[in-house]
Design an enzyme around this catalytic site. Sequence first.
Site, PDB file in Angstrom:
ATOM      1  N   SER A   1       0.830  -1.204   0.000  1.00 59.56           N
ATOM      2  CA  SER A   1       0.000   0.000   0.000  1.00 59.56           C
ATOM      3  C   SER A   1       0.863   1.253   0.000  1.00 59.56           C
ATOM      4  O   SER A   1       1.955   1.270   0.576  1.00 59.56           O
ATOM      5  CB  SER A   1      -0.886  -0.018   1.258  1.00 59.56           C
ATOM      6  OG  SER A   1      -1.482   1.246   1.447  1.00 59.56           O
TER       7      SER A   1
ATOM      8  N   TYR B   1      -1.711  -1.021  11.007  1.00 53.99           N
ATOM      9  CA  TYR B   1      -1.954  -1.586   9.661  1.00 53.99           C
ATOM     10  C   TYR B   1      -0.802  -1.208   8.732  1.00 53.99           C
ATOM     11  O   TYR B   1      -0.182  -2.070   8.107  1.00 53.99           O
ATOM     12  CB  TYR B   1      -3.284  -1.080   9.080  1.00 53.99           C
ATOM     13  CG  TYR B   1      -3.312  -1.236   7.584  1.00 53.99           C
ATOM     14  CD1 TYR B   1      -3.101  -0.139   6.740  1.00 53.99           C
ATOM     15  CD2 TYR B   1      -3.464  -2.489   7.012  1.00 53.99           C
ATOM     16  CE1 TYR B   1      -3.070  -0.292   5.382  1.00 53.99           C
ATOM     17  CE2 TYR B   1      -3.438  -2.650   5.633  1.00 53.99           C
ATOM     18  CZ  TYR B   1      -3.234  -1.543   4.826  1.00 53.99           C
ATOM     19  OH  TYR B   1      -3.184  -1.695   3.469  1.00 53.99           O
TER      20      TYR B   1
ATOM     21  N   LYS C   1       2.341  -3.547   6.804  1.00 53.66           N
ATOM     22  CA  LYS C   1       2.733  -3.537   5.388  1.00 53.66           C
ATOM     23  C   LYS C   1       4.241  -3.282   5.261  1.00 53.66           C
ATOM     24  O   LYS C   1       4.934  -3.947   4.493  1.00 53.66           O
ATOM     25  CB  LYS C   1       1.956  -2.467   4.616  1.00 53.66           C
ATOM     26  CG  LYS C   1       0.505  -2.833   4.340  1.00 53.66           C
ATOM     27  CD  LYS C   1       0.395  -4.113   3.522  1.00 53.66           C
ATOM     28  CE  LYS C   1      -1.059  -4.544   3.332  1.00 53.66           C
ATOM     29  NZ  LYS C   1      -1.170  -5.860   2.658  1.00 53.66           N
TER      30      LYS C   1
HETATM   31  C1  WQD Z   1      -9.612   9.324   1.117  1.00 50.53           C
HETATM   32  C2  WQD Z   1      -9.838  10.785   1.412  1.00 50.53           C
HETATM   33  C3  WQD Z   1     -10.226  11.268   3.724  1.00 50.53           C
HETATM   34  C4  WQD Z   1     -14.080   9.262   4.117  1.00 50.53           C
HETATM   35  C5  WQD Z   1      -7.071   4.242   3.031  1.00 50.53           C
HETATM   36  C6  WQD Z   1      -5.977   3.501   3.709  1.00 50.53           C
HETATM   37  C7  WQD Z   1      -5.063   2.908   2.672  1.00 50.53           C
HETATM   38  C8  WQD Z   1      -5.858   2.074   1.711  1.00 50.53           C
HETATM   39  C9  WQD Z   1      -6.950   2.895   1.062  1.00 50.53           C
HETATM   40  C10 WQD Z   1      -5.749  -0.205   2.460  1.00 50.53           C
HETATM   41  C11 WQD Z   1      -9.129  11.231   2.681  1.00 50.53           C
HETATM   42  C12 WQD Z   1     -11.451  11.612   2.875  1.00 50.53           C
HETATM   43  C13 WQD Z   1     -12.883   9.748   3.587  1.00 50.53           C
HETATM   44  C14 WQD Z   1     -15.084  10.177   4.523  1.00 50.53           C
HETATM   45  C15 WQD Z   1     -13.670  11.997   3.841  1.00 50.53           C
HETATM   46  N1  WQD Z   1      -6.420   0.968   2.393  1.00 50.53           N
HETATM   47  N2  WQD Z   1     -12.701  11.084   3.451  1.00 50.53           N
HETATM   48  N3  WQD Z   1     -14.842  11.516   4.360  1.00 50.53           N
HETATM   49  O1  WQD Z   1      -7.325   7.147   3.862  1.00 50.53           O
HETATM   50  O2  WQD Z   1      -6.487   7.670   1.511  1.00 50.53           O
HETATM   51  O3  WQD Z   1      -6.515   5.316   2.321  1.00 50.53           O
HETATM   52  O4  WQD Z   1      -7.773   3.419   2.132  1.00 50.53           O
HETATM   53  O5  WQD Z   1      -4.758  -0.535   1.886  1.00 50.53           O
HETATM   54  O6  WQD Z   1      -4.107   2.112   3.339  1.00 50.53           O
HETATM   55  O7  WQD Z   1      -5.221   4.418   4.466  1.00 50.53           O
HETATM   56  O8  WQD Z   1      -8.651   6.450   1.803  1.00 50.53           O
HETATM   57  O9  WQD Z   1     -11.023   6.636   1.189  1.00 50.53           O
HETATM   58  O10 WQD Z   1     -10.389   6.579   3.670  1.00 50.53           O
HETATM   59  O11 WQD Z   1      -9.898   8.608   2.333  1.00 50.53           O
HETATM   60  O12 WQD Z   1     -13.469  13.233   3.711  1.00 50.53           O
HETATM   61  O13 WQD Z   1     -16.179   9.809   5.010  1.00 50.53           O
HETATM   62  O14 WQD Z   1     -11.240  10.988   1.636  1.00 50.53           O
HETATM   63  O15 WQD Z   1     -10.006  12.280   4.706  1.00 50.53           O
HETATM   64  O16 WQD Z   1      -8.657  12.541   2.489  1.00 50.53           O
HETATM   65  P1  WQD Z   1      -7.206   6.762   2.445  1.00 50.53           P
HETATM   66  P2  WQD Z   1     -10.073   7.014   2.285  1.00 50.53           P
END
Ligand code: WQD
Length: 340
Positions: free
Chosen positions: A130, A155, A159
Amino acid sequence: MTTKQKKILVTGGAGYIGSHTVVELYHSGFQTVIVDNFSNSEKRVLDGIKAIIKQPVTLYEGNCNDETFLKNVFQQEPDITGVIHFAAYKAVGESVQKPLDYYQNNIGSLMTLLKVMSAFHVSNLVFSSSCTVYGQPDQLPVTEQSPKKMAESPYGNTKQICEEILEDFVKSQAQLKVTLLRYFNPIGAHPSAHIGELPIGVPNNLVPFIMQTASGIREKLTVFGDDYNTPDGTCIRDYIHVVDLAKAHVKSLYYLEQREGSSFFDIFNLGTGQGNSVMEVIKAFEQIQKEHLNYTIGPRRSGDVEQVYANVDKAGTLFNWKAELSLEEALIDAWRWQKA
Ligand code: WQD
Protein backbone atom coordinates in the site's frame (compact mmCIF):
# COMPACT_ATOMS: atom_id res chain seq x y z
CA MET A 1 2.62 -24.59 -20.23
CA THR A 2 0.24 -22.08 -21.81
CA THR A 3 -1.48 -19.68 -19.46
CA LYS A 4 -4.54 -21.95 -19.80
CA GLN A 5 -2.87 -24.54 -17.58
CA LYS A 6 -1.07 -21.99 -15.39
CA LYS A 7 -2.77 -22.06 -12.02
CA ILE A 8 -2.52 -19.15 -9.59
CA LEU A 9 -3.35 -19.30 -5.90
CA VAL A 10 -5.18 -16.10 -4.90
CA THR A 11 -5.30 -15.63 -1.13
CA GLY A 12 -8.09 -13.25 -0.13
CA GLY A 13 -9.60 -14.00 -3.54
CA ALA A 14 -13.14 -13.30 -2.29
CA GLY A 15 -12.14 -9.77 -1.28
CA TYR A 16 -12.59 -6.52 -3.16
CA ILE A 17 -9.32 -6.44 -5.15
CA GLY A 18 -8.91 -10.22 -5.01
CA SER A 19 -12.25 -10.96 -6.70
CA HIS A 20 -11.59 -8.47 -9.51
CA THR A 21 -8.13 -9.99 -9.99
CA VAL A 22 -9.56 -13.53 -10.20
CA VAL A 23 -11.81 -12.29 -13.03
CA GLU A 24 -8.91 -10.70 -14.92
CA LEU A 25 -6.79 -13.85 -14.45
CA TYR A 26 -9.53 -15.89 -16.11
CA HIS A 27 -9.81 -13.37 -18.93
CA SER A 28 -6.06 -13.87 -19.48
CA GLY A 29 -6.35 -17.66 -19.56
CA PHE A 30 -5.09 -18.49 -16.08
CA GLN A 31 -6.81 -20.94 -13.76
CA THR A 32 -7.18 -19.83 -10.15
CA VAL A 33 -7.57 -21.33 -6.71
CA ILE A 34 -9.11 -19.04 -4.08
CA VAL A 35 -8.20 -19.20 -0.41
CA ASP A 36 -10.34 -17.06 1.87
CA ASN A 37 -11.54 -17.21 5.50
CA PHE A 38 -14.41 -14.77 4.82
CA SER A 39 -13.36 -12.57 7.75
CA ASN A 40 -13.82 -9.49 5.55
CA SER A 41 -15.73 -10.83 2.54
CA GLU A 42 -18.86 -12.83 1.75
CA LYS A 43 -19.46 -16.15 -0.02
CA ARG A 44 -21.83 -14.49 -2.47
CA VAL A 45 -18.78 -12.83 -4.05
CA LEU A 46 -17.97 -16.26 -5.54
CA ASP A 47 -21.41 -16.28 -7.24
CA GLY A 48 -20.58 -12.87 -8.70
CA ILE A 49 -17.25 -14.15 -10.04
CA LYS A 50 -18.96 -17.21 -11.56
CA ALA A 51 -21.61 -14.98 -13.16
CA ILE A 52 -18.83 -13.09 -14.97
CA ILE A 53 -16.45 -15.91 -15.95
CA LYS A 54 -19.19 -18.51 -16.51
CA GLN A 55 -17.02 -21.16 -14.90
CA PRO A 56 -16.89 -22.82 -11.49
CA VAL A 57 -14.44 -21.35 -8.98
CA THR A 58 -12.14 -23.49 -6.80
CA LEU A 59 -12.32 -22.35 -3.19
CA TYR A 60 -10.50 -23.51 -0.06
CA GLU A 61 -12.06 -21.85 3.00
CA GLY A 62 -9.47 -21.28 5.69
CA ASN A 63 -6.80 -19.11 7.20
CA CYS A 64 -3.39 -18.38 5.66
CA ASN A 65 -2.03 -18.41 9.21
CA ASP A 66 -2.86 -22.13 9.40
CA GLU A 67 0.16 -24.01 8.02
CA THR A 68 -1.62 -27.38 7.94
CA PHE A 69 -4.52 -25.89 6.00
CA LEU A 70 -2.23 -24.11 3.54
CA LYS A 71 -0.06 -27.21 2.98
CA ASN A 72 -3.20 -29.16 2.19
CA VAL A 73 -4.15 -26.60 -0.49
CA PHE A 74 -0.76 -26.99 -2.18
CA GLN A 75 -1.04 -30.79 -1.90
CA GLN A 76 -4.49 -30.76 -3.52
CA GLU A 77 -3.32 -28.30 -6.21
CA PRO A 78 0.19 -29.45 -7.19
CA ASP A 79 0.18 -27.40 -10.43
CA ILE A 80 0.11 -23.99 -8.72
CA THR A 81 2.74 -21.89 -10.55
CA GLY A 82 2.35 -18.65 -8.62
CA VAL A 83 0.62 -16.88 -5.74
CA ILE A 84 -1.06 -13.49 -5.38
CA HIS A 85 -1.30 -12.69 -1.68
CA PHE A 86 -4.17 -10.33 -0.81
CA ALA A 87 -5.31 -11.91 2.45
CA ALA A 88 -4.79 -9.34 5.22
CA TYR A 89 -6.75 -7.07 7.51
CA LYS A 90 -6.73 -3.55 6.09
CA ALA A 91 -8.80 -1.12 8.16
CA VAL A 92 -6.51 1.63 9.44
CA GLY A 93 -8.76 2.67 12.32
CA GLU A 94 -9.46 -0.90 13.44
CA SER A 95 -5.73 -1.63 13.49
CA VAL A 96 -5.26 1.07 16.14
CA GLN A 97 -7.88 -0.69 18.31
CA LYS A 98 -6.63 -4.26 17.66
CA PRO A 99 -2.89 -4.10 16.90
CA LEU A 100 -2.12 -7.70 17.93
CA ASP A 101 -4.79 -9.08 15.58
CA TYR A 102 -3.20 -7.08 12.76
CA TYR A 103 0.40 -8.11 13.52
CA GLN A 104 -0.57 -11.75 14.02
CA ASN A 105 -2.76 -11.97 10.92
CA ASN A 106 -0.93 -9.82 8.39
CA ILE A 107 2.64 -10.83 9.29
CA GLY A 108 1.83 -14.38 10.40
CA SER A 109 -0.03 -15.17 7.16
CA LEU A 110 2.83 -13.96 4.99
CA MET A 111 5.44 -15.93 6.93
CA THR A 112 3.33 -19.11 6.82
CA LEU A 113 2.74 -18.64 3.09
CA LEU A 114 6.47 -18.18 2.43
CA LYS A 115 7.30 -21.35 4.37
CA VAL A 116 4.70 -23.39 2.47
CA MET A 117 5.65 -21.94 -0.94
CA SER A 118 9.28 -22.92 -0.27
CA ALA A 119 8.26 -26.41 0.79
CA PHE A 120 6.34 -26.84 -2.49
CA HIS A 121 8.93 -25.03 -4.65
CA VAL A 122 6.47 -22.38 -5.84
CA SER A 123 8.61 -19.37 -6.58
CA ASN A 124 6.43 -16.60 -8.06
CA LEU A 125 4.75 -14.24 -5.58
CA VAL A 126 2.80 -11.02 -6.15
CA PHE A 127 2.40 -9.19 -2.84
CA SER A 128 -0.31 -6.64 -2.05
CA SER A 129 1.16 -3.58 -0.37
CA SER A 130 0.00 0.00 0.00
CA CYS A 131 1.05 3.60 -0.64
CA THR A 132 0.47 4.08 3.07
CA VAL A 133 4.14 3.15 3.54
CA TYR A 134 5.09 6.53 2.06
CA GLY A 135 3.21 8.54 4.70
CA GLN A 136 3.26 12.16 3.54
CA PRO A 137 5.85 12.10 0.73
CA ASP A 138 8.38 14.96 0.56
CA GLN A 139 8.10 15.06 -3.23
CA LEU A 140 5.09 14.40 -5.47
CA PRO A 141 4.32 12.38 -7.49
CA VAL A 142 5.85 9.69 -5.25
CA THR A 143 8.23 7.16 -6.84
CA GLU A 144 9.22 3.69 -5.62
CA GLN A 145 12.53 5.22 -4.48
CA SER A 146 10.75 7.70 -2.22
CA PRO A 147 11.62 7.00 1.41
CA LYS A 148 9.18 5.07 3.57
CA LYS A 149 7.92 7.12 6.50
CA MET A 150 7.12 6.12 10.07
CA ALA A 151 3.86 4.17 9.81
CA GLU A 152 0.80 6.12 11.01
CA SER A 153 -1.02 2.93 12.10
CA PRO A 154 -0.37 -0.69 13.03
CA TYR A 155 -1.95 -1.59 9.66
CA GLY A 156 0.59 0.55 7.79
CA ASN A 157 3.35 -0.90 9.96
CA THR A 158 2.37 -4.47 9.05
CA LYS A 159 2.73 -3.54 5.39
CA GLN A 160 6.18 -2.06 5.98
CA ILE A 161 7.29 -5.10 8.00
CA CYS A 162 5.98 -7.50 5.34
CA GLU A 163 7.91 -5.61 2.68
CA GLU A 164 11.11 -5.98 4.74
CA ILE A 165 10.46 -9.67 5.39
CA LEU A 166 10.08 -10.27 1.66
CA GLU A 167 13.25 -8.36 0.77
CA ASP A 168 15.28 -10.19 3.44
CA PHE A 169 13.85 -13.58 2.45
CA VAL A 170 14.73 -13.08 -1.23
CA LYS A 171 18.25 -11.92 -0.22
CA SER A 172 18.65 -15.13 1.81
CA GLN A 173 18.92 -17.01 -1.50
CA ALA A 174 15.37 -18.23 -1.16
CA GLN A 175 14.21 -19.45 -4.56
CA LEU A 176 11.62 -16.70 -4.72
CA LYS A 177 10.68 -14.02 -7.26
CA VAL A 178 8.51 -11.21 -5.86
CA THR A 179 6.72 -8.21 -7.29
CA LEU A 180 5.56 -6.00 -4.45
CA LEU A 181 2.67 -3.79 -5.55
CA ARG A 182 1.93 -0.55 -3.69
CA TYR A 183 -1.72 0.34 -4.30
CA PHE A 184 -2.94 3.90 -4.12
CA ASN A 185 -6.70 4.31 -3.68
CA PRO A 186 -8.70 1.53 -5.35
CA ILE A 187 -12.30 2.53 -6.23
CA GLY A 188 -15.13 1.42 -8.46
CA ALA A 189 -16.52 -2.01 -9.37
CA HIS A 190 -16.69 -4.46 -12.25
CA PRO A 191 -18.92 -2.91 -15.00
CA SER A 192 -21.15 -6.02 -14.88
CA ALA A 193 -22.11 -5.04 -11.28
CA HIS A 194 -21.75 -8.72 -10.30
CA ILE A 195 -18.83 -7.85 -7.98
CA GLY A 196 -17.71 -4.70 -6.20
CA GLU A 197 -16.69 -3.27 -2.85
CA LEU A 198 -18.55 -4.72 0.15
CA PRO A 199 -17.71 -2.47 3.09
CA ILE A 200 -18.81 -4.15 6.32
CA GLY A 201 -20.50 -1.66 8.67
CA VAL A 202 -19.94 2.07 8.28
CA PRO A 203 -17.52 2.59 5.36
CA ASN A 204 -14.15 4.14 6.26
CA ASN A 205 -13.34 4.98 2.65
CA LEU A 206 -14.59 7.98 0.70
CA VAL A 207 -16.18 6.45 -2.39
CA PRO A 208 -18.28 3.76 -0.64
CA PHE A 209 -19.46 6.45 1.80
CA ILE A 210 -20.46 8.70 -1.11
CA MET A 211 -22.40 5.80 -2.71
CA GLN A 212 -24.21 4.96 0.55
CA THR A 213 -25.07 8.64 1.07
CA ALA A 214 -26.42 8.98 -2.49
CA SER A 215 -28.51 5.83 -2.03
CA GLY A 216 -29.93 7.05 1.29
CA ILE A 217 -28.23 4.49 3.53
CA ARG A 218 -26.18 7.32 5.14
CA GLU A 219 -27.74 10.67 5.89
CA LYS A 220 -24.73 12.75 4.81
CA LEU A 221 -21.05 12.60 3.99
CA THR A 222 -18.61 14.43 6.24
CA VAL A 223 -15.60 15.89 4.43
CA PHE A 224 -12.71 15.43 6.85
CA GLY A 225 -11.22 18.90 6.68
CA ASP A 226 -11.01 21.62 4.05
CA ASP A 227 -8.13 23.58 5.56
CA TYR A 228 -5.27 21.61 4.00
CA ASN A 229 -2.61 23.27 1.88
CA THR A 230 -4.22 22.15 -1.40
CA PRO A 231 -6.03 24.15 -4.12
CA ASP A 232 -9.50 23.54 -2.65
CA GLY A 233 -8.35 22.77 0.90
CA THR A 234 -9.30 19.07 0.81
CA CYS A 235 -6.91 16.09 0.69
CA ILE A 236 -5.60 14.77 -2.61
CA ARG A 237 -5.36 11.04 -3.48
CA ASP A 238 -4.67 8.87 -6.54
CA TYR A 239 -7.95 7.04 -7.18
CA ILE A 240 -7.47 4.00 -9.41
CA HIS A 241 -10.25 1.86 -10.89
CA VAL A 242 -10.15 -1.60 -9.30
CA VAL A 243 -10.33 -3.26 -12.76
CA ASP A 244 -7.18 -1.39 -13.86
CA LEU A 245 -5.54 -2.47 -10.61
CA ALA A 246 -6.57 -6.10 -11.19
CA LYS A 247 -5.11 -6.04 -14.71
CA ALA A 248 -1.80 -4.82 -13.31
CA HIS A 249 -1.60 -7.99 -11.18
CA VAL A 250 -1.88 -10.16 -14.28
CA LYS A 251 0.81 -8.10 -15.99
CA SER A 252 3.07 -8.47 -12.97
CA LEU A 253 2.71 -12.28 -13.15
CA TYR A 254 3.83 -12.27 -16.78
CA TYR A 255 6.73 -10.03 -15.78
CA LEU A 256 7.77 -12.47 -13.02
CA GLU A 257 7.60 -15.45 -15.37
CA GLN A 258 9.88 -13.69 -17.84
CA ARG A 259 12.48 -12.89 -15.18
CA GLU A 260 15.56 -15.06 -15.49
CA GLY A 261 17.17 -16.50 -12.42
CA SER A 262 15.75 -17.90 -9.25
CA SER A 263 15.38 -14.86 -7.04
CA PHE A 264 14.03 -11.41 -7.72
CA PHE A 265 12.46 -8.60 -5.70
CA ASP A 266 11.06 -5.31 -6.97
CA ILE A 267 8.51 -2.71 -5.97
CA PHE A 268 5.87 -1.05 -8.18
CA ASN A 269 3.48 1.84 -7.60
CA LEU A 270 0.00 1.13 -8.94
CA GLY A 271 -2.00 4.31 -9.39
CA THR A 272 -3.15 6.53 -12.23
CA GLY A 273 -0.40 9.13 -11.73
CA GLN A 274 -3.15 11.72 -11.29
CA GLY A 275 -4.26 13.29 -7.99
CA ASN A 276 -7.84 14.31 -7.20
CA SER A 277 -9.14 16.13 -4.12
CA VAL A 278 -12.11 15.00 -2.03
CA MET A 279 -14.15 17.91 -3.40
CA GLU A 280 -13.22 16.98 -6.99
CA VAL A 281 -14.53 13.45 -6.37
CA ILE A 282 -17.77 14.82 -4.88
CA LYS A 283 -18.23 17.28 -7.76
CA ALA A 284 -17.50 14.57 -10.35
CA PHE A 285 -20.18 12.37 -8.79
CA GLU A 286 -22.70 15.23 -8.60
CA GLN A 287 -22.00 15.91 -12.29
CA ILE A 288 -22.71 12.27 -13.15
CA GLN A 289 -25.87 12.12 -11.00
CA LYS A 290 -27.02 15.60 -11.98
CA GLU A 291 -28.00 16.05 -8.34
CA HIS A 292 -26.53 17.45 -5.14
CA LEU A 293 -24.76 15.12 -2.70
CA ASN A 294 -25.55 15.81 0.95
CA TYR A 295 -22.21 16.61 2.64
CA THR A 296 -20.82 18.84 5.33
CA ILE A 297 -17.30 19.97 6.11
CA GLY A 298 -16.08 18.47 9.37
CA PRO A 299 -12.81 18.32 11.31
CA ARG A 300 -9.70 16.66 9.91
CA ARG A 301 -9.38 12.87 10.42
CA SER A 302 -6.23 12.03 12.40
CA GLY A 303 -3.67 10.07 10.40
CA ASP A 304 -4.72 11.47 7.04
CA VAL A 305 -1.89 12.64 4.81
CA GLU A 306 -2.49 15.85 2.85
CA GLN A 307 -1.49 14.74 -0.65
CA VAL A 308 -0.29 11.47 -2.15
CA TYR A 309 -0.34 10.38 -5.78
CA ALA A 310 1.89 8.09 -7.77
CA ASN A 311 4.63 8.27 -10.33
CA VAL A 312 3.65 5.15 -12.33
CA ASP A 313 6.43 5.15 -14.94
CA LYS A 314 8.06 1.97 -13.60
CA ALA A 315 4.98 -0.26 -13.93
CA GLY A 316 4.25 1.45 -17.23
CA THR A 317 7.65 0.56 -18.65
CA LEU A 318 8.27 -2.85 -17.11
CA PHE A 319 4.71 -4.20 -17.05
CA ASN A 320 3.64 -2.42 -20.22
CA TRP A 321 0.60 -1.41 -18.13
CA LYS A 322 -1.23 1.86 -17.64
CA ALA A 323 -4.48 2.73 -15.86
CA GLU A 324 -7.04 3.29 -18.61
CA LEU A 325 -10.27 4.02 -16.74
CA SER A 326 -11.12 7.51 -15.50
CA LEU A 327 -12.36 8.74 -12.14
CA GLU A 328 -15.76 9.29 -13.74
CA GLU A 329 -15.91 5.71 -15.07
CA ALA A 330 -14.99 4.39 -11.64
CA LEU A 331 -17.74 6.45 -9.99
CA ILE A 332 -20.29 5.31 -12.60
CA ASP A 333 -19.30 1.65 -12.01
CA ALA A 334 -19.39 2.14 -8.23
CA TRP A 335 -22.88 3.64 -8.47
CA ARG A 336 -24.16 0.81 -10.72
CA TRP A 337 -22.82 -1.68 -8.15
CA GLN A 338 -24.41 0.28 -5.28
CA LYS A 339 -27.82 0.15 -7.01
CA ALA A 340 -27.43 -3.57 -7.80
C1 WQD B 1 -9.61 9.32 1.12
C2 WQD B 1 -9.84 10.79 1.41
C3 WQD B 1 -10.23 11.27 3.72
C4 WQD B 1 -14.08 9.26 4.12
C5 WQD B 1 -7.07 4.24 3.03
C6 WQD B 1 -5.98 3.50 3.71
C7 WQD B 1 -5.06 2.91 2.67
C8 WQD B 1 -5.86 2.07 1.71
C9 WQD B 1 -6.95 2.89 1.06
C10 WQD B 1 -5.75 -0.20 2.46
C11 WQD B 1 -9.13 11.23 2.68
C12 WQD B 1 -11.45 11.61 2.88
C13 WQD B 1 -12.88 9.75 3.59
C14 WQD B 1 -15.08 10.18 4.52
C15 WQD B 1 -13.67 12.00 3.84
N1 WQD B 1 -6.42 0.97 2.39
N2 WQD B 1 -12.70 11.08 3.45
N3 WQD B 1 -14.84 11.52 4.36
O1 WQD B 1 -7.32 7.15 3.86
O2 WQD B 1 -6.49 7.67 1.51
O3 WQD B 1 -6.52 5.32 2.32
O4 WQD B 1 -7.77 3.42 2.13
O5 WQD B 1 -4.76 -0.54 1.89
O6 WQD B 1 -4.11 2.11 3.34
O7 WQD B 1 -5.22 4.42 4.47
O8 WQD B 1 -8.65 6.45 1.80
O9 WQD B 1 -11.02 6.64 1.19
O10 WQD B 1 -10.39 6.58 3.67
O11 WQD B 1 -9.90 8.61 2.33
O12 WQD B 1 -13.47 13.23 3.71
O13 WQD B 1 -16.18 9.81 5.01
O14 WQD B 1 -11.24 10.99 1.64
O15 WQD B 1 -10.01 12.28 4.71
O16 WQD B 1 -8.66 12.54 2.49
P1 WQD B 1 -7.21 6.76 2.44
P2 WQD B 1 -10.07 7.01 2.28
